[in-house]
Design a protein around this motif. Structure first.
Motif, PDB file in Angstrom:
ATOM      1  N   PRO A 287       0.831  -1.207   0.000  1.00 34.20           N
ATOM      2  CA  PRO A 287       0.000   0.000   0.000  1.00 34.20           C
ATOM      3  C   PRO A 287       0.861   1.250   0.000  1.00 34.20           C
ATOM      4  O   PRO A 287       1.971   1.256   0.541  1.00 34.20           O
ATOM      5  N   LEU A 288       0.379   2.312  -0.619  1.00 37.01           N
ATOM      6  CA  LEU A 288       1.110   3.576  -0.598  1.00 37.01           C
ATOM      7  C   LEU A 288       1.197   4.106   0.831  1.00 37.01           C
ATOM      8  O   LEU A 288       0.252   3.940   1.619  1.00 37.01           O
ATOM      9  N   PRO A 289       2.298   4.746   1.198  1.00 36.25           N
ATOM     10  CA  PRO A 289       2.401   5.333   2.536  1.00 36.25           C
ATOM     11  C   PRO A 289       1.354   6.429   2.717  1.00 36.25           C
ATOM     12  O   PRO A 289       1.019   7.158   1.787  1.00 36.25           O
ATOM     13  N   GLY A 290       0.825   6.529   3.913  1.00 43.43           N
ATOM     14  CA  GLY A 290      -0.064   7.632   4.256  1.00 43.43           C
ATOM     15  C   GLY A 290      -1.504   7.458   3.830  1.00 43.43           C
ATOM     16  O   GLY A 290      -2.270   8.436   3.856  1.00 43.43           O
ATOM     17  N   LEU A 291      -1.925   6.251   3.454  1.00 43.52           N
ATOM     18  CA  LEU A 291      -3.323   6.047   3.090  1.00 43.52           C
ATOM     19  C   LEU A 291      -4.215   6.250   4.307  1.00 43.52           C
ATOM     20  O   LEU A 291      -3.878   5.865   5.427  1.00 43.52           O
ATOM     21  N   ASP A 292      -5.390   6.820   4.082  1.00 40.15           N
ATOM     22  CA  ASP A 292      -6.332   7.093   5.156  1.00 40.15           C
ATOM     23  C   ASP A 292      -6.823   5.787   5.786  1.00 40.15           C
ATOM     24  O   ASP A 292      -7.276   4.869   5.086  1.00 40.15           O
ATOM     25  N   THR A 293      -6.736   5.712   7.109  1.00 41.92           N
ATOM     26  CA  THR A 293      -7.179   4.525   7.836  1.00 41.92           C
ATOM     27  C   THR A 293      -8.419   4.793   8.681  1.00 41.92           C
ATOM     28  O   THR A 293      -8.864   3.916   9.424  1.00 41.92           O
ATOM     29  N   ARG A 294      -8.994   5.999   8.570  1.00 45.28           N
ATOM     30  CA  ARG A 294     -10.102   6.381   9.448  1.00 45.28           C
ATOM     31  C   ARG A 294     -11.440   6.503   8.738  1.00 45.28           C
ATOM     32  O   ARG A 294     -12.468   6.064   9.244  1.00 45.28           O
ATOM     33  N   THR A 295     -11.456   7.126   7.572  1.00 50.71           N
ATOM     34  CA  THR A 295     -12.715   7.437   6.899  1.00 50.71           C
ATOM     35  C   THR A 295     -13.150   6.275   6.033  1.00 50.71           C
ATOM     36  O   THR A 295     -12.498   5.942   5.043  1.00 50.71           O
ATOM     37  N   ALA A 296     -14.271   5.648   6.406  1.00 55.56           N
ATOM     38  CA  ALA A 296     -14.803   4.530   5.633  1.00 55.56           C
ATOM     39  C   ALA A 296     -15.944   5.022   4.751  1.00 55.56           C
ATOM     40  O   ALA A 296     -16.703   5.912   5.130  1.00 55.56           O
ATOM     41  N   ALA A 297     -16.053   4.451   3.550  1.00 53.22           N
ATOM     42  CA  ALA A 297     -17.100   4.850   2.609  1.00 53.22           C
ATOM     43  C   ALA A 297     -17.294   3.744   1.591  1.00 53.22           C
ATOM     44  O   ALA A 297     -16.483   2.820   1.472  1.00 53.22           O
ATOM     45  N   VAL A 298     -18.383   3.848   0.847  1.00 48.40           N
ATOM     46  CA  VAL A 298     -18.592   2.959  -0.293  1.00 48.40           C
ATOM     47  C   VAL A 298     -17.573   3.349  -1.362  1.00 48.40           C
ATOM     48  O   VAL A 298     -17.390   4.542  -1.648  1.00 48.40           O
ATOM     49  N   ARG A 299     -16.901   2.376  -1.958  1.00 50.04           N
ATOM     50  CA  ARG A 299     -15.783   2.652  -2.877  1.00 50.04           C
ATOM     51  C   ARG A 299     -15.897   1.846  -4.172  1.00 50.04           C
ATOM     52  O   ARG A 299     -16.526   0.789  -4.208  1.00 50.04           O
ATOM     53  N   THR A 300     -15.232   2.355  -5.205  1.00 54.54           N
ATOM     54  CA  THR A 300     -14.964   1.604  -6.425  1.00 54.54           C
ATOM     55  C   THR A 300     -13.458   1.643  -6.656  1.00 54.54           C
ATOM     56  O   THR A 300     -12.830   2.679  -6.442  1.00 54.54           O
TER      57      THR A 300
END
Length: 388
Positions: A287-300
């Motif tokens: 995974p790329l460094p610094g990816l958000d680990t807090r905000t969850a959402a529906v994704r594509t």
């Protein structure tokens, strides 16, 4: 497949896939995650099968939108998902029309449709560190999928005077630049291109603008403000703001003008047949460094594996029981568990849609539940096509 190493998502447990065409399979499964269970809908595309290809789905104009199922069926695809983030609203600029145009570069059938807006003008969540609006997912003429970055190379020339081109069919132009609009743009107003700044999407629209229409290499019209309406083939409308507007004012009706533009890839030397914008979340299996680990959402999202010969397209379900979704770090992890070594985030939320035909069915239908309760019109998507 081994997990990518991102934290948060539990092990995905895919059910047995259903072949919807040779080389194309569909499956759905639950993903235990930090904010609750997410439900994934996945297309597995074998690009090594010569009967299979992927390409851009779009309504025929950059500044237009249509539902994913309509785009999929209109193009004769067997399946499709939504694509890039886009200019969805203009609440900060009263009276200015939202264009519906996507953020990043677009190539369809080997033909360049648009370039990327400045980073500060994008819609969507914050970009991960080190990524830009120029990041793309593409498939080359070698039929291999890859992540890359595509920059605009272009200029406007008149006599001995030359100005670097700041944009191509974009809803936002860099401050002080000139942008080119072609027949690919559509009928949408070009005013939004002169609003905001390179770092502040909500900044006021420029009061120093100018527009010049070039047909068959000569200036045929001039205007103090950007206009709207269809642009004929063989015609280019140049829109300038600040210093760019001042440069355009020096041109006269009848004057010869040459406009040149192309997209240049940062990594691949193989020409692209298809390119869509978004941002990378996974590279080389990590995974790329610094990816958000807090905000969850529906994704594509999309994942690439097997040297670019396999493409995985994932759209989460937006039904109430699954609407908590995944964080971006969990998306990277889920793609890794599906075998991807490179991953790319596309638009999410109410845009997340996956449409696919049932075997032998005449048309594709929506397989997930869009979180808004109905399909949201989008500017583009990724279509899966079968020659079988």
């Amino acid at each position: 497949a081994p997990a990518s190493g991102a934290q948060g998502a539990g092990r995905a447990a895919p059910a047995h896939g259903t072949e919807i065409a040779p080389g194309v399979a569909y499956r759905e499964f639950d993903i235990p995650a930090s904010h609750g269970t997410a439900h994934a809908h996945v297309l597995d595309v074998d690009l090594s099968d010569r009967r299979v290809r992927v390409g851009l789905l779009y309504p025929g104009a950059v500044g237009a939108r249509q539902a994913v199922s309509a785009l999929t069926n209109g193009a004769g695809a067997v399946a499709g998902v939504n694509g890039d983030f886009f200019n969805i609203s203009e609440t900060q600029h009263p009276g200015v029309e939202a264009t519906g145009a996507p953020v990043g570069p677009v190539i369809a059938g080997g033909r360049t449709l648009k370039a990327a807006v400045p980073n500060g003008q994008r819609f969507g969540p914050a970009l991960p560190p080190g990524t830009t609006t120029e990041d793309v997912l593409g498939v080359g003429t070698d039929r291999r999928a890859r992540l890359d970055r595509m920059a605009l190379d272009g200029d406007v020339r008149s006599g001995d005077s030359r100005l670097a081109l700041g944009g191509l069919n974009q809803y936002a132009l860099p401050v002080g630049s000139v942008g080119a609009f072609t027949s690919d743009w559509g009928e949408t107003s070009r005013v939004r291109a002169t609003c905001g700044t390179d770092t502040d999407r909500g900044a006021p629209c420029s009061t120093d603008t100018y527009e010049v229409t070039v047909r068959r290499g000569r200036v045929v019209e001039q205007a103090d403000t950007p206009g709207r309406g269809a642009i004929a083939r063989g015609t280019t409308v140049l829109v300038g703001r600040e210093a760019g507007a001042q440069w355009l004012r020096k041109l006269s009706v009848g004057e010869r003008v040459r406009v040149h533009h192309r997209l240049v890839a940062a990594a691949s030397r193989v020409p692209y047949r298809f390119v869509v914008g978004g941002y990378p979340v996974l590279r080389g299996g990590a995974p790329l460094p610094g990816l958000d680990t807090r905000t969850a959402a529906v994704r594509t999202a999309a994942g690439i594996s097997d040297g670019g010969t396999r493409l995985v397209l994932l759209a989460l379900d937006g039904a109430p029981e699954f609407r908590t979704g995944l964080t971006i770090a969990e998306v990277a992890d889920a793609l890794g568990q599906l075998g991807a070594t490179d991953g790319f985030s596309l638009d999410g939320g109410g845009s997340s849609t996956l449409a696919a035909r049932a075997p032998d069915a005449p048309a594709a239908t929506v397989r997930n539940h869009p979180s808004g309760g109905a399909e949201r019109p989008v500017p583009n998507g990724i279509g899966v096509f079968s020659g079988a």
